[in-house]
Each structure stands twice: as structure tokens, then as C-alpha cells.
Design an enzyme around this catalytic site. Structure first.
Site, short mmCIF file in Angstrom:
data_model
loop_
_atom_site.label_atom_id
_atom_site.label_comp_id
_atom_site.label_asym_id
_atom_site.label_seq_id
_atom_site.Cartn_x
_atom_site.Cartn_y
_atom_site.Cartn_z
N LEU A 71 0.74 -1.33 0.03
CA LEU A 71 0.01 -0.12 -0.03
C LEU A 71 0.81 1.46 -0.06
CD1 LEU A 71 -2.19 -2.04 0.87
CD2 LEU A 71 -3.04 -0.56 2.43
N GLY A 100 10.14 -8.81 -5.57
CA GLY A 100 11.07 -9.48 -5.37
C GLY A 100 11.22 -10.30 -4.20
N LYS A 103 8.79 -13.12 -4.53
CA LYS A 103 9.10 -14.31 -5.10
C LYS A 103 10.26 -15.27 -4.21
CE LYS A 103 12.39 -15.00 -8.92
NZ LYS A 103 13.43 -14.33 -10.13
N TYR A 143 1.68 9.50 -10.62
CA TYR A 143 0.75 8.74 -9.74
C TYR A 143 0.11 7.81 -10.62
CZ TYR A 143 -2.87 7.07 -6.26
OH TYR A 143 -3.46 6.26 -5.54
P1 NAD Z 1 -2.08 7.40 2.84
O1 NAD Z 1 -1.25 8.24 1.97
O2 NAD Z 1 -2.71 7.36 4.00
O3 NAD Z 1 -1.00 5.87 2.79
C1 NAD Z 1 0.07 5.69 2.14
C2 NAD Z 1 1.28 5.20 3.05
O4 NAD Z 1 2.33 4.89 2.57
C3 NAD Z 1 1.61 6.28 4.25
O5 NAD Z 1 1.64 5.73 5.37
C4 NAD Z 1 2.88 6.71 3.72
O6 NAD Z 1 3.77 7.21 4.91
C5 NAD Z 1 3.55 5.44 3.00
N1 NAD Z 1 4.53 5.65 2.12
C6 NAD Z 1 4.66 6.40 1.16
N2 NAD Z 1 5.73 6.44 0.26
C7 NAD Z 1 6.32 5.44 0.92
C8 NAD Z 1 7.66 4.91 0.84
N3 NAD Z 1 8.46 5.30 -0.28
N4 NAD Z 1 8.10 3.61 1.59
C9 NAD Z 1 7.34 3.46 2.62
N5 NAD Z 1 5.94 4.07 2.86
C10 NAD Z 1 5.79 4.87 1.96
O7 NAD Z 1 -2.76 7.00 1.58
P2 NAD Z 1 -4.03 5.79 1.82
O8 NAD Z 1 -5.35 6.23 0.92
O9 NAD Z 1 -4.12 5.08 2.91
O10 NAD Z 1 -3.72 4.81 0.46
C11 NAD Z 1 -3.05 3.61 0.45
C12 NAD Z 1 -2.87 2.88 -0.69
O11 NAD Z 1 -4.09 2.77 -1.58
C13 NAD Z 1 -2.08 3.68 -1.87
O12 NAD Z 1 -1.16 2.95 -2.37
C14 NAD Z 1 -2.77 4.49 -2.71
O13 NAD Z 1 -2.50 4.69 -4.02
C15 NAD Z 1 -3.82 3.24 -2.56
N6 NAD Z 1 -5.40 3.92 -3.06
C16 NAD Z 1 -6.04 4.46 -2.10
C17 NAD Z 1 -7.24 5.10 -2.62
C18 NAD Z 1 -8.07 6.13 -1.42
O14 NAD Z 1 -9.43 6.35 -1.98
N7 NAD Z 1 -7.60 6.08 -0.23
C19 NAD Z 1 -8.05 5.20 -3.81
C20 NAD Z 1 -7.05 4.26 -4.74
C21 NAD Z 1 -5.60 3.69 -4.26
#
Ligand code: NAD
Ligand code: UDP
Length: 320
Positions: A71, A100, A103, A143
Site C-alpha cells: 500500500l 522480489g 518471489k 501517480y
Molecule cells: P496514505 O497516504 O494514508 O497511505 C500511504 C502510506 O504509504 C503512508 O503511510 C505513507 O507514509 C506510506 N509511504 C509513502 N511512500 C512510502 C515509501 N516510499 N516507503 C514506505 N512507505 C511509504 O494513503 P491511503 O489512502 O491509505 O492509500 C493507501 C494505498 O491505497 C496507496 O497505494 C494508494 O495509492 C491506494 N489507493 C487509495 C485510494 C483511496 O481512496 N484512499 C484510492 C485508490 C488507491
């Protein structure tokens, strides 16, 4: 079962960690805390089956796990556009590192993909077969294209290396623990309403979104991971579609706020409409969301009111 959740301290990740612990998993929450908060998982730290790892998914890592939920990625336009190159790296290099690992340790791995892979869709509602209408050089591309490339990697690792993948395309989801200042529409409107400030509608507010409450979504994550019939991609979201103007009116009504509506320019490449076709989710997961918008908004408003009481957000005189 030992499960790794990258981005586990974020909005969705923290709810997922909670759910996994409640089902008896050992949970490793990996996060670099860019948009995640320790406060989101503080209540889980007492649990001996819960562990936090401060780490960036763009750097390789090794842990012995059975399941991985990937996530990690900032999800709101403000945050993913803050450092767009880093956003691409997080999606692409992060996916390579997670795949990776999957896997090597033979773990099942879930990718949090997004409805943004459809861009500004010309098919409505969007089915998984729709290939999308993404501007590859626009401000949202870091994104959208990052997530598209991550999907490519998931399917290549699956075909080439037999990695056991599951890919979810998540549509707009909301609920407690959204960041108050990340610019996403639900948190923006609630905070503005609680402060008695103008509700900022971008464009005329005629664009539509379909909003899924977080508990419904997490249920779908679990069902997708537990079943064997499909690797995805599967759309996950709520098909009830609302205009942004309707959402603003609902938030004003449910908060009892005196806020007025103010119209602001529409950001570049803002999709006009978005609604998931849930046929595959129904077929393979037996899942449809059950929490109506009004109920989910009430829970979310209650969360922000609590934050305000604790002094963690300023909501001004209109707060009760
Ligand atoms: P969020 O920003 O609350 O959570 C993302 C988390 O990833 C955060 O805790 C952040 O600190 C962490 N993070 C970011 N970059 C990082 C890195 N390089 N290394 C380690 N950790 C990292 O957002 P969310 O809404 O909880 O989204 C979670 C996932 O779901 C994301 O991948 C997002 O693209 C996907 N998503 C969310 C929604 C939504 O409506 N909330 C919709 C589509 C997709
Ligand atoms: N939006 C708005 N006012 C705000 C924040 C967002 O009108 O204060 C609009 C935004 O232009 C978009 C919709 O609400 O059309 C959803 O925006 P969000 O950033 O939450 O999600 P996404 O655009 O990624 O679906």
C-alpha cells in the site's frame, strides 16, 4: 500467518493492520511516515503480534512473511505531486522490491492499484477491461503511470516467475484517519464545514465520484487475498455516484454547519466522472459495499470532531 503491510501507518494501511490482527495474523507495518502517522497505529503497539519498521519501499528489504499487502504510496494529489519523481520511484521501485521479496519467500502479494489507471474515463462505469485515458505527461501522471507500471510488474512477475499476485483497483475511499490536510475532497469538506469556512468546490461541482467507506473496502481486500479464483485486477469501490456539489450539500447538512459554497478553478486533468463496475467483485468475492454515504460520513465527521477535541486539528468556533 505473518503479513507485511507496506504503507501500514497510512489511512487504509492502519485499518488493514487492525483487521489482520483481529484475524490472528502477525503484522509487520512498514512505513517511511511520509503521509502515515504513528498515531494511526499507536493503539496497536500494545499487541505482541504487531511490529513497526521505519523503512522506505524504494530500498530493498527482507522479511519472512506469508502475505504482503503493498500500500506504500502517497494517495492524495497534494502529496503525490509534492515530489513526483519520488512518487514514480515509490510505485515502480517499491513494486519491484515487494515482488522480489514475494518471489524469494513465496508470499502471496496484494497491490493497491487505483481507479486512476483509467484516467479521465471515456467508458462509464469503468470495467476492468477498459484500458484507460491517462495523460502521460500531466501533473497526475506520476501517480497514474506509476500505478499502471506497478500493475505491469505484478503481471510480469506472475507470468514469468509464478508470483502469487492479487491486484485491486481501488476507487475513492474515505473514513476515519484520513489526513485532515491532504486535500482529498471528503476530509477537505468536513474540516471546512467544522470550521465554518467556505466549502471549496473545484469547477462547477458537476464532476462525479463514488465514495466507499473504509470498512467495506478492507473487507474486500481480505476476500480478494483469501480466494483462489482470480488474480485480478478487480475494481473495489462503491458504485453509488454523487456529484461533488451533492457531497458538499450532504456534509453541510450532516455537520449542521453554516458554511457557504465557494467555487474554485478545476485542477488540470481532473476526471469528470468515475464509477466502478463491480461485476467481477461480485462474482469472485461475493462482495458489494454495504455502508451508505450518510452513515460513513457520520463516522468520519465524528472522527474529525474527536481530533478537534484533542486539539489535533483546529476547527474554530463553529465546532461543537
Ligand atoms: P496514505 O497516504 O494514508 O497511505 C500511504 C502510506 O504509504 C503512508 O503511510 C505513507 O507514509 C506510506 N509511504 C509513502 N511512500 C512510502 C515509501 N516510499 N516507503 C514506505 N512507505 C511509504 O494513503 P491511503 O489512502 O491509505 O492509500 C493507501 C494505498 O491505497 C496507496 O497505494 C494508494 O495509492 C491506494 N489507493 C487509495 C485510494 C483511496 O481512496 N484512499 C484510492 C485508490 C488507491
Ligand atoms: N475537490 C473539490 N474540492 C476540494 C477537493 C477536491 O471540489 O476541496 C474535487 C476534485 O477536483 C475532484 C473530486 O473533488 O473532482 C475528488 O477529489 P480527490 O482529490 O478527493 O480525489 P480524486 O480526484 O483523486 O478522485
Amino acid at each position: 500467518m505473518r503479513t507485511l503491510v507496506t504503507g501500514g501507518a497510512g489511512f487504509l494501511g492502519s485499518h488493514l493492520c487492525e483487521r489482520l490482527l483481529s484475524e490472528g495474523h502477525e503484522v509487520i507495518c512498514l512505513d517511511n511516515f511520509f503521509t502515515g502517522r504513528k498515531a494511526n497505529v499507536l493503539h496497536l503497539e500494545k499487541n505482541p503480534r504487531f511490529e513497526i519498521m521505519r523503512h522506505d519501499v524504494t530500498d530493498p528489504f527482507k522479511v519472512e512473511v506469508d502475505w504482503i499487502f503493498n500500500l506504500a504510496c502517497p494517495a492524495s494529489p497534494i502529496h503525490y505531486q509534492y515530489n513526483p519523481i519520488k512518487t514514480v520511484k515509490t510505485s515502480v521501485v517499491g513494486a519491484i522490491n515487494c515482488l522480489g521479496l514475494a518471489k524469494r519467500v513465496k508470499a502471496r502479494i496484494f497491490q493497491a492499484s487505483t481507479s486512476e489507471v483509467y484516467g479521465d474515463p471515456t467508458e462509464h462505469p469503468q470495467r476492468e477491461t477498459y484500458r484507460g485515458n491517462v495523460n502521460p505527461i500531466g501533473p497526475r501522471a506520476c501517480y497514474d503511470e506509476g500505478k499502471r507500471c506497478a500493475e505491469t510488474l505484478f503481471f510480469d512477475y506472475h507470468r514469468e516467475n509464478g508470483v502469487d499476485v492479487r491486484v485491486a483497483r481501488i476507487f475513492n475511499t474515505y473514513g476515519p484517519r484520513m489526513l485532515e490536510d491532504d486535500g482529498r475532497v471528503v476530509s477537505n469538506f468536513i474540516i471546512q464545514a467544522l470550521r465554518g469556512e467556505a466549502i471549496t468546490i473545484y469547477g462547477k461541482g458537476e464532476q462525479t465520484r463514488s465514495f466507499c467507506y473504509v470498512d467495506d473496502l478492507i473487507e474486500a481486500f481480505m476476500r480478494l487475498m483469501k480466494q483462489e479464483e482470480t488474480v485480478g485486477p478487480v475494481n473495489l469501490g462503491n458504485p453509488s455516484e454523487f456529484t461533488i456539489l451533492e457531497l458538499a450539500e450532504k456534509v453541510i447538512e450532516l455537520t449542521g454547519s453554516g458554511s457557504k459554497i465557494a467555487f474554485r478553478p478545476l485542477p488540470a486533468d481532473d476526471p469528470l466522472q468515475r464509477q466502478p463496475d463491480l461485476a467481477l467483485a461480485k462474482k469472485y468475492l461475493g462482495w458489494v459495499p454495504v455502508i451508505p454515504l450518510d452513515e460513513g460520513l457520520r463516522q468520519t465527521i465524528a472522527f474529525f470532531r474527536e481530533l478537534a477535541k484533542a486539539g489535533r486539528v483546529q476547527t474554530g468556533a463553529s465546532d461543537s
